[in-house]
Design an enzyme around this catalytic site. Structure first.
Site, PDB file in Angstrom:
ATOM      1  N   MET A   7       0.768  -1.263   0.197  1.00 50.41           N
ATOM      2  CA  MET A   7       0.088   0.060   0.058  1.00 50.41           C
ATOM      3  C   MET A   7       0.830   1.286   0.066  1.00 50.41           C
ATOM      4  O   MET A   7       1.429   1.541   0.848  1.00 50.41           O
ATOM      5  CB  MET A   7      -0.995  -0.083   1.224  1.00 50.41           C
ATOM      6  N   GLY A   8       0.977   1.896  -0.988  1.00 49.69           N
ATOM      7  CA  GLY A   8       1.724   2.936  -1.242  1.00 49.69           C
ATOM      8  C   GLY A   8       2.974   2.638  -2.217  1.00 49.69           C
ATOM      9  O   GLY A   8       3.627   1.766  -2.299  1.00 49.69           O
ATOM     10  N   VAL A  12       9.264   5.717  -0.127  1.00 49.56           N
ATOM     11  CA  VAL A  12       9.558   4.443   0.520  1.00 49.56           C
ATOM     12  C   VAL A  12       9.055   3.344  -0.099  1.00 49.56           C
ATOM     13  O   VAL A  12       9.944   2.193  -0.657  1.00 49.56           O
ATOM     14  CB  VAL A  12       9.041   4.206   2.000  1.00 49.56           C
ATOM     15  N   SER A  14       8.815   2.777  -3.506  1.00 48.42           N
ATOM     16  CA  SER A  14       9.586   2.417  -4.799  1.00 48.42           C
ATOM     17  C   SER A  14      10.849   1.979  -4.236  1.00 48.42           C
ATOM     18  O   SER A  14      11.496   1.077  -4.981  1.00 48.42           O
ATOM     19  CB  SER A  14       9.718   3.853  -5.342  1.00 48.42           C
ATOM     20  N   VAL A  31       9.561 -13.806  -3.867  1.00 43.03           N
ATOM     21  CA  VAL A  31       8.573 -12.741  -3.316  1.00 43.03           C
ATOM     22  C   VAL A  31       8.002 -12.353  -4.606  1.00 43.03           C
ATOM     23  O   VAL A  31       8.560 -11.504  -5.554  1.00 43.03           O
ATOM     24  CB  VAL A  31       9.374 -11.522  -2.660  1.00 43.03           C
ATOM     25  N   ILE A 128      18.389   3.020  10.092  1.00 37.89           N
ATOM     26  CA  ILE A 128      18.840   2.650  11.359  1.00 37.89           C
ATOM     27  C   ILE A 128      18.023   1.554  11.953  1.00 37.89           C
ATOM     28  O   ILE A 128      16.947   1.750  12.306  1.00 37.89           O
ATOM     29  CB  ILE A 128      19.220   3.637  12.473  1.00 37.89           C
ATOM     30  N   GLU A 182       8.445  18.827   4.246  1.00 40.57           N
ATOM     31  CA  GLU A 182       7.276  18.948   3.825  1.00 40.57           C
ATOM     32  C   GLU A 182       6.820  20.512   3.303  1.00 40.57           C
ATOM     33  O   GLU A 182       7.279  21.458   4.061  1.00 40.57           O
ATOM     34  CB  GLU A 182       6.023  18.352   4.422  1.00 40.57           C
ATOM     35  N   LYS A 197       8.362   9.490  17.717  1.00 39.55           N
ATOM     36  CA  LYS A 197       9.532   8.303  17.679  1.00 39.55           C
ATOM     37  C   LYS A 197       9.928   7.952  18.740  1.00 39.55           C
ATOM     38  O   LYS A 197      10.310   6.927  19.205  1.00 39.55           O
ATOM     39  CB  LYS A 197      10.595   8.767  16.544  1.00 39.55           C
ATOM     40  N   GLY A 294      14.774   8.613   3.269  1.00 40.29           N
ATOM     41  CA  GLY A 294      15.282   8.557   1.981  1.00 40.29           C
ATOM     42  C   GLY A 294      14.561   7.156   1.302  1.00 40.29           C
ATOM     43  O   GLY A 294      14.265   6.220   2.279  1.00 40.29           O
TER      44      GLY A 294
END
Length: 405
Positions: A7-8, A12, A14, A31, A128, A182, A197, A294
């Protein structure tokens, strides 16, 4: 063969798909991407796997899949889709820190009830592998403290302001131009993203439930060139640091701009890079530094979760369902600070400050209606108490506080 629905198909998504295709020869278990959910199919007409791209969530759920991967972002409809996938007994991987920070308790309960896994390595600090470290590698340790730079946008802005003497607005515009911020950067610059986070990391580290809204949060929007000038006087840099420290039975939590020594690890983490410093009772200090966002760094974390599920490596995450942590806003530790007090009576402010603190130093009295002081104190609570005592005075106009850590 493992069948995957995604979904999306943004940054990320791509990156994940690129890694799936790139690593096909390495994996014994093939996969197969059965469906990719997007908002606008035409936007992706030149992308790989176009034949399985859909704008219809019902089509995605109607196709057979073992794992559903959510990399669309936002809380809704991501929450509804993830909940549905778990209820259908599908393993789920998400990169969505907002989702985990807000609905983690409920979603992990649903996953457990349906004997499936919910993985979220990419939700914190991009590439990370900090989630795996906390849930697996450090299971023999009790974590005493977390200090972290968890938001690449604010770290980039502060780096540019400090090194290139850009204004906040100039640095923000550059971050937006480069795709690090953004169009509406509020969640980043006000500290909300880092707080979410930190709540996730703290839940895992201290095995208690943390709500990000309860964290003491201050963003970077009020930081200006003078703050960097004063920081330089003390050989410091300014960083937005997320911190959680065990204080007896309570946990001190904060997200705020602070002063860090130029020679420290945190000071050397610049631009969009993230860093997490953990202190464990057995292992001591551990430092994790890497790209916090990224296409490929974050995609790498999602791919790692996918590989774990394929190879039946599951972790039982129960921290979000534990008792709520008792959080405090001020740590009981040495608190040296720079106070920028706006006032119509500088001498009176200095006098009041000398009455409270044993060691103070006037840094700057040249600014109109402002006095800048360095103070030494045994607790941030005392500093805040001093500010509260002069708030109602007619000469008081406001105060900015930067703490040394």
């Amino acid at each position: 063969m493992t069948k995957v629905a995604i979904m999306g198909y943004g940054v990320v998504g791509s990156g994940l798909i690129e890694l799936i295709d790139k690593n096909r020869e390495k994996n014994d278990n093939e996969v197969v991407i059965t469906s990719i959910l997007v908002r606008n199919k035409e936007k992706h007409k030149n992308c790989s796997h176009y034949e399985v791209i859909t704008t219809d969530s019902e089509e995605l759920f109607s196709k057979e899949s073992d794992i559903v991967i959510e990399v669309m972002g936002g809380i809704h409809p991501a929450y509804e889709y993830v909940k549905r996938a778990l209820t259908l007994k599908k393993h789920v991987i998400t990169a969505n820190k907002d989702l985990i920070a807000t609905f983690g308790q409920e979603l992990f309960n649903i996953a457990k009830e349906n004997s499936v896994s919910l993985k979220f390595e990419a939700a914190v600090a991009g590439g990370i592998p900090i989630i795996k470290a906390l849930t697996e590698s450090l299971c023999g340790n009790k974590v005493n403290a977390i200090k972290a730079i968890l938001n690449g946008t604010t770290n980039f802005i502060l780096t540019k302001m400090g090194s290139e003497k850009l204004s906040y607005d100039e640095a923000l515009k550059e971050a937006q131009k480069l795709g690090f911020a953004e169009a509406n950067p509020e969640a980043d610059v006000e500290g909300y993203d880092a707080a979410r986070k930190l709540a996730i990391l703290s839940s895992l580290a201290f095995d208690k439930s943390f709500k990000w809204e309860d964290i003491n949060i201050n963003g970077i929007t009020e930081i200006d060139s003078n703050d960097f000038k004063y920081a330089k006087k003390f050989n410091c840099k300014i960083k937005l640091v997320a911190e959680a420290v065990k204080c007896r039975n309570k946990i001190y939590t904060s997200v705020k701009p602070v002063l860090v020594d130029e020679d420290s690890i945190l000071a050397k983490i610049d631009n969009e890079v993230n860093g997490v410093i953990l202190n464990g009772d057995e292992i001591g200090e551990l430092i994790f530094i890497g790209k916090g966002a990224g296409k490929l760094p974050t995609g790498s974390s999602v791919y790692s979760d996918l590989n774990d599920i394929i190879n039946c490596r599951f972790s039982d995450i129960g921290s979000f369902n534990k008792e709520k942590a008792e959080m405090i806003n001020y740590a009981h530790k040495t608190c040296n600070s720079i106070l920028r007090i706006r006032t119509s009576d500088k001498d009176e402010v200095v006098s009041r400050c000398r009455d409270i603190f044993n060691n103070i130093k006037i840094i700057d009295k040249s600014l109109k209606d402002e006095v800048v002081l360095y103070i030494e104190c045994t607790s941030e609570a005392y500093v805040q108490k001093f500010i509260e005592t002069i708030k109602d005075e007619i000469y008081y106009k406001g105060c900015k506080k930067l703490i040394f850590i």
